[in-house]
Enzyme design. Structure first.
Site, PDB file in Angstrom:
ATOM      1  N   LYS A   1       0.834  -1.207   0.000  1.00 61.94           N
ATOM      2  CA  LYS A   1       0.000   0.000   0.000  1.00 61.94           C
ATOM      3  C   LYS A   1       0.867   1.255   0.000  1.00 61.94           C
ATOM      4  CE  LYS A   1      -3.730  -2.475   2.300  1.00 61.94           C
ATOM      5  NZ  LYS A   1      -4.328  -2.868   3.589  1.00 61.94           N
TER       6      LYS A   1
ATOM      7  N   ASP B   1     -11.277   3.117   4.671  1.00 64.21           N
ATOM      8  CA  ASP B   1     -11.734   1.736   4.480  1.00 64.21           C
ATOM      9  C   ASP B   1     -13.260   1.674   4.387  1.00 64.21           C
ATOM     10  OD1 ASP B   1      -9.750  -0.162   4.098  1.00 64.21           O
ATOM     11  OD2 ASP B   1      -9.291  -0.342   6.231  1.00 64.21           O
TER      12      ASP B   1
ATOM     13  N   GLN C   1      -4.249  -1.703   9.855  1.00 64.49           N
ATOM     14  CA  GLN C   1      -4.178  -3.002   9.201  1.00 64.49           C
ATOM     15  C   GLN C   1      -4.722  -4.087  10.137  1.00 64.49           C
ATOM     16  OE1 GLN C   1      -3.167  -3.755   6.004  1.00 64.49           O
ATOM     17  NE2 GLN C   1      -3.898  -5.814   6.498  1.00 64.49           N
TER      18      GLN C   1
END
Length: 297
Positions: free
Chosen positions: A52, A119, A96
């Site tokens: 990422k 997210d 994460q």
């Protein structure tokens, strides 16, 4: 001939187009910034975060990497999130998953400022999605919508079957396909571990999204001719390879390819799109927070 949907190519196109949006923001003095928080020593999680960050560097997003000892008290993670929430330079925050067992995962999701929740998992953002007014679409389901559009597959009027009911993929995917908007208007069935006669349900699908996390649980005998298959699963199974394993999806590719009009491979299908849509949401967040209108791909 079955169309094998190239997620890498679609994701690359989106990244290329995002550069124009980022240049628009930079011209107004705003560089989109994503903070990733890792509280794990799991090699897969470390790899995901590294990928990422590489994606951010490629398109011009500023990446902030925060690592927390997985044995540290939960308060350290929550204090980090609070600090990032208050940092005006940070547009998006990604913690994460998974986090250690002593950390309440749902509390982590609630702690992130909804405006920085790129997210799309904060309860406020989930509610907005269900209400048809999403702030950010969750990355994997949104990426799947982009793949369907690229393959000229319009869900409107189609029977869509989603196998899996996770908060990350299954539930938001069903909601997006159901929405009265472009990329939606499908008739949606959600299947899961308690579904009786799964094959009878999957054979009804014009569009099948497999997101159960069970290696090759769906094969060609469970599909109708001409179905569009989106395989979200990515599972390690033992194999006679140098690494001792191979990656397979939730769909048995060879037999499914014989039935499908279009299908995503594993790897190289949905996975790259998930990362691309995280960049998309970060750029969207930066524009929204700065009050700058940007065109998104």
């Amino acid at each position: 001939m079955t169309h094998v949907i190239d997620g890498n190519a679609v994701a690359q196109r989106i990244r290329n187009e995002l550069r124009d949006s980022i240049e628009t923001l930079e011209a107004e003095g705003r560089t989109p910034t994503l903070a990733t928080v890792l509280m794990s020593d799991d090699p897969a999680s470390e790899t995901y975060v590294s990928m990422k960050q590489d994606d951010c560097e490629e398109v011009g997003i500023e990446a902030i990497d925060v690592e927390i000892d997985p044995d540290a008290p939960a308060e350290e993670l929550f204090e980090t999130i609070e600090r990032l929430n208050g940092d005006d330079a940070v547009d998006g925050i990604l913690v994460q998953m998974p986090v250690p067992d002593h950390v309440d995962k749902r509390a982590v999701l609630r702690a992130i400022d909804p405006v920085k929740d790129v997210d799309g998992f904060h309860p406020e953002n989930v509610g907005r999605l269900v209400a048809g007014e999403p702030r950010y679409k969750p990355c994997t389901p949104h990426g799947i919508q982009k793949l369907l559009a690229d393959a000229d597959v319009d869900p409107e009027g189609k029977d869509a079957v989603v196998v899996g009911r996770s908060d990350i993929v299954g539930k938001p995917m069903a909601n997006l396909l159901l929405q009265k908007t472009e990329g939606g208007n499908a008739t949606v069935t959600v299947c899961h571990s308690r579904t009786d006669d799964l094959a009878a349900k999957t054979r009804q699908a014009d569009i099948l999204v497999a997101a159960a996390g069970v290696p090759e649980m769906i094969d060609g005998s469970m599909l109708s001719d001409g179905v569009v298959v989106i395989d979200v699963g990515i599972n390690r199974v033992e194999a006679d390879t140098e690494k001792g394993y191979e990656l397979v999806g939730d769909v048995e590719f060879d037999s499914a390819e014989e039935k499908a009009s279009a299908i995503t491979p594993v790897p190289g299908g949905v996975g790259p799109m998930t990362r691309a849509m995280l960049l998309y949401n970060t750029v969207k967040a930066a524009g929204g927070r700065a009050g700058i209108e940007v065109e998104l791909p």
